[in-house]
Design a protein around this motif. Structure first.
Motif, PDB file in Angstrom:
ATOM      1  N   ILE A  69      -0.487   2.031   3.459  1.00 34.00           N
ATOM      2  CA  ILE A  69      -0.988   0.711   3.856  1.00 34.00           C
ATOM      3  C   ILE A  69      -1.647   0.041   2.649  1.00 34.00           C
ATOM      4  CG2 ILE A  69      -2.599  -0.498   5.370  1.00 34.00           C
ATOM      5  CD1 ILE A  69      -2.151   1.713   7.412  1.00 34.00           C
ATOM      6  N   PRO A  70      -1.259  -1.189   2.336  1.00 36.57           N
ATOM      7  CA  PRO A  70      -1.825  -1.853   1.155  1.00 36.57           C
ATOM      8  C   PRO A  70      -3.334  -2.085   1.279  1.00 36.57           C
ATOM      9  CG  PRO A  70       0.144  -2.993   1.939  1.00 36.57           C
ATOM     10  CD  PRO A  70      -0.226  -2.007   2.996  1.00 36.57           C
ATOM     11  N   ALA A  71      -3.991  -2.157   0.137  1.00 31.03           N
ATOM     12  CA  ALA A  71      -5.434  -2.399   0.110  1.00 31.03           C
ATOM     13  C   ALA A  71      -5.777  -3.789   0.613  1.00 31.03           C
ATOM     14  CB  ALA A  71      -5.962  -2.219  -1.306  1.00 31.03           C
ATOM     15  N   SER A  72      -4.796  -4.714   0.623  1.00 37.21           N
ATOM     16  CA  SER A  72      -5.030  -6.085   1.067  1.00 37.21           C
ATOM     17  C   SER A  72      -5.117  -6.216   2.588  1.00 37.21           C
ATOM     18  CB  SER A  72      -3.901  -6.991   0.564  1.00 37.21           C
ATOM     19  OG  SER A  72      -2.632  -6.466   0.969  1.00 37.21           O
ATOM     20  N   VAL A  73      -4.669  -5.211   3.304  1.00 41.47           N
ATOM     21  CA  VAL A  73      -4.621  -5.281   4.772  1.00 41.47           C
ATOM     22  C   VAL A  73      -6.033  -5.201   5.346  1.00 41.47           C
ATOM     23  CG1 VAL A  73      -3.922  -4.008   6.852  1.00 41.47           C
ATOM     24  CG2 VAL A  73      -2.276  -4.434   5.022  1.00 41.47           C
ATOM     25  N   THR A  74      -6.336  -6.096   6.284  1.00 49.12           N
ATOM     26  CA  THR A  74      -7.651  -6.098   6.930  1.00 49.12           C
ATOM     27  C   THR A  74      -7.581  -5.702   8.410  1.00 49.12           C
ATOM     28  OG1 THR A  74      -7.477  -8.457   7.469  1.00 49.12           O
ATOM     29  CG2 THR A  74      -8.526  -7.868   5.366  1.00 49.12           C
ATOM     30  N   SER A  75      -6.400  -5.659   8.982  1.00 44.57           N
ATOM     31  CA  SER A  75      -6.299  -5.279  10.391  1.00 44.57           C
ATOM     32  C   SER A  75      -5.006  -4.527  10.667  1.00 44.57           C
ATOM     33  CB  SER A  75      -6.393  -6.515  11.296  1.00 44.57           C
ATOM     34  OG  SER A  75      -5.278  -7.359  11.107  1.00 44.57           O
ATOM     35  N   ILE A  76      -5.102  -3.589  11.605  1.00 41.66           N
ATOM     36  CA  ILE A  76      -3.934  -2.858  12.097  1.00 41.66           C
ATOM     37  C   ILE A  76      -3.804  -3.222  13.576  1.00 41.66           C
ATOM     38  CG2 ILE A  76      -2.938  -0.582  12.549  1.00 41.66           C
ATOM     39  CD1 ILE A  76      -4.527   0.435  10.125  1.00 41.66           C
ATOM     40  N   GLY A  77      -2.704  -3.808  13.945  1.00 43.72           N
ATOM     41  CA  GLY A  77      -2.557  -4.387  15.265  1.00 43.72           C
ATOM     42  C   GLY A  77      -2.349  -3.382  16.381  1.00 43.72           C
ATOM     43  N   ALA A  78      -2.389  -3.905  17.595  1.00 50.37           N
ATOM     44  CA  ALA A  78      -2.186  -3.088  18.791  1.00 50.37           C
ATOM     45  C   ALA A  78      -0.807  -2.445  18.762  1.00 50.37           C
ATOM     46  CB  ALA A  78      -2.326  -3.961  20.033  1.00 50.37           C
ATOM     47  N   GLY A  79      -0.777  -1.156  19.019  1.00 50.74           N
ATOM     48  CA  GLY A  79       0.493  -0.445  19.103  1.00 50.74           C
ATOM     49  C   GLY A  79       1.279  -0.381  17.812  1.00 50.74           C
ATOM     50  N   ALA A  80       0.630  -0.659  16.681  1.00 53.71           N
ATOM     51  CA  ALA A  80       1.354  -0.789  15.412  1.00 53.71           C
ATOM     52  C   ALA A  80       2.190   0.439  15.078  1.00 53.71           C
ATOM     53  CB  ALA A  80       0.374  -1.081  14.278  1.00 53.71           C
ATOM     54  N   PHE A  81       1.639   1.637  15.327  1.00 53.92           N
ATOM     55  CA  PHE A  81       2.359   2.874  15.028  1.00 53.92           C
ATOM     56  C   PHE A  81       2.552   3.712  16.298  1.00 53.92           C
ATOM     57  CE2 PHE A  81       0.276   1.544  11.109  1.00 53.92           C
ATOM     58  CZ  PHE A  81       1.311   1.617  10.198  1.00 53.92           C
ATOM     59  N   GLN A  82       2.502   3.079  17.431  1.00 50.33           N
ATOM     60  CA  GLN A  82       2.619   3.793  18.703  1.00 50.33           C
ATOM     61  C   GLN A  82       3.935   4.563  18.772  1.00 50.33           C
ATOM     62  OE1 GLN A  82       1.637   1.344  22.026  1.00 50.33           O
ATOM     63  NE2 GLN A  82       2.684   2.631  23.508  1.00 50.33           N
ATOM     64  N   HIS A  83       3.844   5.806  19.248  1.00 49.44           N
ATOM     65  CA  HIS A  83       4.992   6.728  19.343  1.00 49.44           C
ATOM     66  C   HIS A  83       5.573   7.080  17.973  1.00 49.44           C
ATOM     67  CE1 HIS A  83       4.603   5.812  23.515  1.00 49.44           C
ATOM     68  NE2 HIS A  83       5.210   4.650  23.459  1.00 49.44           N
ATOM     69  N   GLY A  84       4.773   6.925  16.914  1.00 45.20           N
ATOM     70  CA  GLY A  84       5.232   7.318  15.574  1.00 45.20           C
ATOM     71  C   GLY A  84       5.035   8.809  15.388  1.00 45.20           C
ATOM     72  N   ARG A  85       5.846   9.587  16.005  1.00 48.25           N
ATOM     73  CA  ARG A  85       5.595  11.026  16.136  1.00 48.25           C
ATOM     74  C   ARG A  85       5.840  11.830  14.867  1.00 48.25           C
ATOM     75  NH1 ARG A  85       7.992  11.942  22.287  1.00 48.25           N
ATOM     76  NH2 ARG A  85       6.594  10.435  23.272  1.00 48.25           N
ATOM     77  N   ALA A  86       6.447  11.217  13.847  1.00 44.58           N
ATOM     78  CA  ALA A  86       6.665  11.943  12.591  1.00 44.58           C
ATOM     79  C   ALA A  86       5.579  11.672  11.564  1.00 44.58           C
ATOM     80  CB  ALA A  86       8.030  11.574  12.004  1.00 44.58           C
ATOM     81  N   LEU A  87       4.718  10.723  11.845  1.00 44.88           N
ATOM     82  CA  LEU A  87       3.639  10.372  10.916  1.00 44.88           C
ATOM     83  C   LEU A  87       2.592  11.487  10.931  1.00 44.88           C
ATOM     84  CD1 LEU A  87       2.949   7.908   9.107  1.00 44.88           C
ATOM     85  CD2 LEU A  87       1.489   7.108  10.971  1.00 44.88           C
ATOM     86  N   THR A  88       2.349  12.121   9.768  1.00 43.12           N
ATOM     87  CA  THR A  88       1.457  13.287   9.727  1.00 43.12           C
ATOM     88  C   THR A  88       0.065  12.953   9.206  1.00 43.12           C
ATOM     89  OG1 THR A  88       2.288  13.882   7.535  1.00 43.12           O
ATOM     90  CG2 THR A  88       3.370  14.898   9.451  1.00 43.12           C
ATOM     91  N   ASN A  89      -0.057  11.942   8.370  1.00 39.40           N
ATOM     92  CA  ASN A  89      -1.384  11.580   7.871  1.00 39.40           C
ATOM     93  C   ASN A  89      -1.422  10.095   7.565  1.00 39.40           C
ATOM     94  OD1 ASN A  89      -0.903  11.221   4.759  1.00 39.40           O
ATOM     95  ND2 ASN A  89       0.111  13.140   5.299  1.00 39.40           N
TER      96      ASN A  89
END
Length: 556
Positions: free
Chosen positions: A169-189
């Protein structure tokens, strides 16, 4: 005259659209572009193609789109945006080359691209629309170019991108929206950069592979949305930054719908000590002054838990899916129990609701399948939400005071909110274990058996006291608070009175022997010596037992 002609010619060219400012010089002309080359389509049979309109890869009901593209897609330099649904359902596209000129990516632009495995987002992209990469199930890597200007990961941007394992995630990002990574089952960290101030509802919901969430030093995170990390079944611990001011309901809870008991992992929730709004006590999340229990980690070790005195509210989903718990002690300070507070606590067998509790939320004990009795200490029923006891055992009962109001039953069999009512259940019975009968007593007034009943009697025994279990060794003291208040039984303990029978003492001065004994005569059989009969506790000697009952022993 020549000058005037030049001006007129220039004006004509400008009006005709053939004259561009330097900023517009590289914008591709409107038209169809071949998917694999990014060049204008010349012949009608050059297909498939996508449409560019006003510098945007475009789709509406009347134009072609990138849905028909296959393989590697090239977008020409000068395009400034990838529009709404531009490549949606392009299921055979394996890659998309996005030029540095692009500043925005529209809603659903790359949704349902089942063969897209990776993508690089140029630095100039400042906005990405909701659902942009949703359901792109082959996507494994998303790279943001250095110097990214992106300010937000939008709602549902990578929802159900189930193979996504790497994103920075870029340093410029200020918000992560609703459900942004929902069901992202391979994301480990995931590392949440310091500039992020909000994480939306269900942002990482059901990210079952997530083992580590790191908040960058100097975090400015202010809010964590409801269910934000719900069902992150591999996440064992998390530390809340000092800057967080709000945490939504069930942010770290677990849901019954996506996981079986035994696979949940959260054991500890920690809080930066400098946080002025939240605290952690023994790994359990509370508000700062510990008046609201927000979240009990669902895989926390131990089968019993005592809520600290002073807690007044048990939050929504606070104990949801805490499948290790068999008992929870609720202090008298509690007044409210939230929605789904004990949902799916499948080992919880009984619970006592203090008299001060005035409301119980919807589905509060839903799915607590082992729950046998719920004891209400108050004189009146609390207000109660719908389906509060749905899914509990059919034999489950509400244990209430005689004369308590509001526990009105209906239906056949008669039930109150789905469970039977045991009126006057606050009774203690006494198992005298062979002794005289002892009448039961009520311990309703304060949850205690205020004093010991009259002592029973039993021939040959001394009453030693009452125990909580039959044959138990611990003698209870009174007033006594039973561990089970929906009817309890205490058991009499007896000591056997010892009895000792001694033979008559021998004579100290026997008669002298006769010199001329009488002729021998037939003699009667010798009488057997009197045998000591001892009835007492094991390991006592005959002499010590005789002493207990006042028998004097004399040596021969």
């Amino acid at each position: 005259m020549r000058r005037l002609a030049t001006v007129v010619t220039t004006l004509a060219i400008s009006v005709s659209g053939l004259f561009f400012s330097p900023a517009q010089a590289n914008v591709p002309a409107d038209g169809l572009y071949v998917c694999t080359t990014g060049q204008p389509r010349v012949a009608p049979d050059e297909s498939p193609a996508y449409t560019i309109t006003n510098g945007s890869v475009f789709k509406d009901l009347n134009t072609s789109s990138g849905a028909s593209c296959i393989g590697a897609v090239v977008i020409p330099d000068g395009v400034t945006s990838i529009g709404i649904r531009a490549f949606r359902t392009a299921s055979s596209v394996t890659s998309v080359s996005i030029p540095a000129s692009v500043t925005s990516i529209g809603e659903n632009a790359f949704r349902n691209m089942a063969a897209l495995t990776s993508i690089t987002i140029p630095a100039a992209v400042a906005t990405i629309g909701p659902n942009a990469f949703q359901d792109s199930t082959a996507l494994t890597t998303v790279t943001f170019a250095p110097g990214s200007q992106l300010t937000s990961i939008p709602n549902f941007a990578f929802m159900s991108a189930s193979q996504l394992s790497s994103i920075n995630i870029p340093a410029s990002v200020t918000s992560i929206g609703a459900g942004a990574f929902q069901h992202g089952r391979a994301l480990t960290n995931i590392t949440i950069k310091a500039n992020v101030t909000s994480i939306g509802d269900a942002a990482f919901f059901d990210s079952q592979g997530l083992t580590t969430v790191t908040f960058e030093s100097g975090s400015n995170l202010a809010s964590i949305g409801a269910q934000a990390f719900m069902q992150t079944t591999a996440l064992a611990s998390i530390t809340i930054p000092a800057s967080v001011t709000t945490i939504g309901a069930g942010a770290f809870s677990n849901s019954t719908f996506f996981s079986l008991p035994g696979v949940l992992s959260l054991t500890t929730i920690s809080v930066d000590p400098a946080n002025p709004n939240f605290s952690s006590i023994d790994g359990v999340l509370f508000n700062k002054n510990a008046t609201t229990l927000i979240q009990y980690p669902s895989k926390k070790s131990g089968t019993s838990y005592s809520i600290p005195t002073g807690v007044t509210a048990i939050g929504n989903s606070a104990f949801a899916r805490a499948t290790n718990l068999t008992s929870v002690a609720i202090p008298t300070s509690v007044t409210t129990i939230g929605d789904q507070a004990f949902r799916q606590t499948t080992a919880l067998s009984s619970v006592t609701i203090p008299s001060g509790v005035t409301s119980i939320g919807s589905d509060a004990f839903g799915g607590a399948s082992a729950l046998a009795d719920v004891t209400f200490s108050g004189n009146a029923a609390p207000t109660i939400g719908s389906s509060a006891f749905s899914g509990v055992a059919s034999s489950a009962k509400a244990c209430v005071k005689t004369g308590a109001t509001g526990f009105t039953t209906s239906g056949s069999p008669a039930r109150w909110n789905g469970i039977g009512v045991n009126d006057g259940a606050y009774m203690a019975s006494f198992n005298a274990n062979g002794g005289s009968t002892v009448a039961g007593v009520s311990f309703l007034a304060n949850g205690q058996i205020s004093s010991a009943p009259a002592e029973p009697t039993k021939a040959g025994h001394t009453f030693a006291g009452w125990t909580a279990t039959d044959g138990g060794s611990t003698i209870l003291t009174f007033p006594h608070t039973p561990s089970a208040t929906c009817g309890t039984t205490l058991h009499a303990k007896w000591d056997l009175i010892p009895v000792v029978n001694e033979p008559a003492p021998a004579v100290n001065n026997p008669a002298p022997a006769v010199n001329n004994p009488a002729p021998a005569q037939a003699t009667a059989p010798a009488q057997a010596a009197t045998t000591n009969v001892v009835s007492a506790k094991a390991n006592y000697t005959a002499k010590s037992l005789a002493t207990q009952v006042g028998v004097t022993t004399v040596s021969p």
